[in-house]
Design a protein around this motif. Structure first.
Motif, mmCIF file in Angstrom:
data_model
loop_
_atom_site.group_PDB
_atom_site.id
_atom_site.type_symbol
_atom_site.label_atom_id
_atom_site.label_comp_id
_atom_site.label_asym_id
_atom_site.label_seq_id
_atom_site.Cartn_x
_atom_site.Cartn_y
_atom_site.Cartn_z
ATOM 1 N N VAL A 1 0.673 -1.043 -0.306
ATOM 2 C CA VAL A 1 0.026 0.107 -0.283
ATOM 3 C C VAL A 1 0.320 1.316 -0.560
ATOM 4 C CG1 VAL A 1 -2.189 0.699 1.308
ATOM 5 C CG2 VAL A 1 -2.172 -1.161 1.470
ATOM 6 N N VAL A 2 0.354 2.226 -0.520
ATOM 7 C CA VAL A 2 1.577 3.754 -0.452
ATOM 8 C C VAL A 2 0.132 4.507 0.314
ATOM 9 C CG1 VAL A 2 2.250 5.005 -1.793
ATOM 10 C CG2 VAL A 2 2.713 3.524 -2.879
ATOM 11 N N ASP A 3 0.163 5.041 1.725
ATOM 12 C CA ASP A 3 -0.326 5.610 2.261
ATOM 13 C C ASP A 3 -0.033 7.233 2.367
ATOM 14 O OD1 ASP A 3 -3.205 7.195 3.509
ATOM 15 O OD2 ASP A 3 -3.067 4.823 4.869
ATOM 16 N N PRO A 4 0.384 8.118 1.813
ATOM 17 C CA PRO A 4 0.837 9.251 2.300
ATOM 18 C C PRO A 4 0.327 9.950 2.729
ATOM 19 C CG PRO A 4 0.222 9.258 -0.371
ATOM 20 C CD PRO A 4 -0.443 8.087 0.067
ATOM 21 N N GLN B 1 -7.887 8.215 -2.844
ATOM 22 C CA GLN B 1 -7.641 6.620 -3.015
ATOM 23 C C GLN B 1 -6.387 6.238 -3.547
ATOM 24 O OE1 GLN B 1 -8.459 5.907 -7.291
ATOM 25 N NE2 GLN B 1 -9.814 4.333 -6.286
ATOM 26 N N LYS B 2 -5.918 4.863 -2.278
ATOM 27 C CA LYS B 2 -4.766 4.532 -1.927
ATOM 28 C C LYS B 2 -4.343 4.354 -3.328
ATOM 29 C CE LYS B 2 -5.766 2.921 2.923
ATOM 30 N NZ LYS B 2 -6.086 1.647 3.946
ATOM 31 N N GLY B 3 -2.777 4.136 -2.981
ATOM 32 C CA GLY B 3 -1.915 4.047 -4.171
ATOM 33 C C GLY B 3 -0.813 2.293 -3.656
ATOM 34 N N ARG C 1 -0.330 1.806 -8.776
ATOM 35 C CA ARG C 1 -1.542 2.574 -8.960
ATOM 36 C C ARG C 1 -1.422 3.674 -7.987
ATOM 37 N NH1 ARG C 1 -7.376 1.647 -7.343
ATOM 38 N NH2 ARG C 1 -6.592 2.094 -5.177
ATOM 39 N N PRO C 2 -0.665 4.883 -8.801
ATOM 40 C CA PRO C 2 -0.460 6.211 -7.612
ATOM 41 C C PRO C 2 -1.720 6.655 -6.706
ATOM 42 C CG PRO C 2 -1.504 6.876 -10.581
ATOM 43 C CD PRO C 2 -1.308 5.329 -9.936
#
Length: 195
Positions: free
Chosen positions: A142-145, A176-178, A187-188
């Motif tokens: 997960v990319v949760d920035p 929306q998480k990447g 997915r960005p």
């Protein structure tokens, strides 16, 4: 008579010497001819040896180049197989992200205060956790920035808002998480950024 015999003996010696001189010249010519034939053969053989050496050197170079090419092909093939293994799940994982998003949206929109929804909420949470664990097992992260600096390589800015007390270009909300697959962006993350 003695003078005659001496004269004859002298003439014979002269004749013999002359004969030997002629024979010596002939022998010398034969030796020179034999030497020049041998030298010609040696020169021919040296030329053939030099040509053979040049051919061998050329073939050695060709063999070295061919070996290097085979090594390069083998290395490239191994890299392609490795990439194929790592990213074969890319499309499949991309399709599963929609399911993850729907489960998360379902959890956000369900009435958590209602006791009758507790079992359903628990089931959705367990399903979501097992799905995320399965994705993580295969390299999907997960990319949760939230509250991190904006990174255009991982994030997609959807809007910008001025927010007091927050540095400019900081992610203030994640719409929306990447996701990444083995370090490659799948997915960005769609984010809102501070001005």
């Amino acid at each position: 008579m003695e003078e005659n015999t001496e004269q004859q003996a002298a003439e014979e010696v002269v004749a013999e010497t002359a004969e030997q001189a002629v024979e010596g010249e002939v022998v010398e010519e034969q030796v020179v001819a034999e030497l020049s034939e041998e030298q010609q053969k040696i020169a021919e053989l040296e030329q053939k040896l030099a040509a053979a050496q040049a051919t061998i050197d050329g073939q050695k170079d060709s063999v070295i180049r061919a070996k290097a090419e085979v090594d390069n092909i083998r290395r490239r093939s191994a890299q392609e197989v490795d990439k194929a293994k790592k990213f074969a799940l890319e499309k499949f994982a991309g399709e599963l992200l929609v399911v993850v998003d729907n489960l998360e949206r379902g959890l956000e929109n369900i009435d958590k205060d209602d006791e009758s929804n507790k079992a359903m909420i628990e089931g959705i949470e367990l399903t979501l956790q097992s799905l995320l664990a399965a994705l993580d097992k295969f390299g999907v992260n997960v990319v949760d920035p939230k509250d991190q600096p904006f990174n255009p390589e991982l994030h997609q800015a959807m809007s910008m808002q001025p927010v007091e007390g927050v540095d400019a270009n900081t992610v203030i909300a994640v719409m929306q998480k990447g996701y990444e697959l083995n370090g490659r962006l799948l997915r960005p993350a769609m984010v809102m950024v501070s001005k």
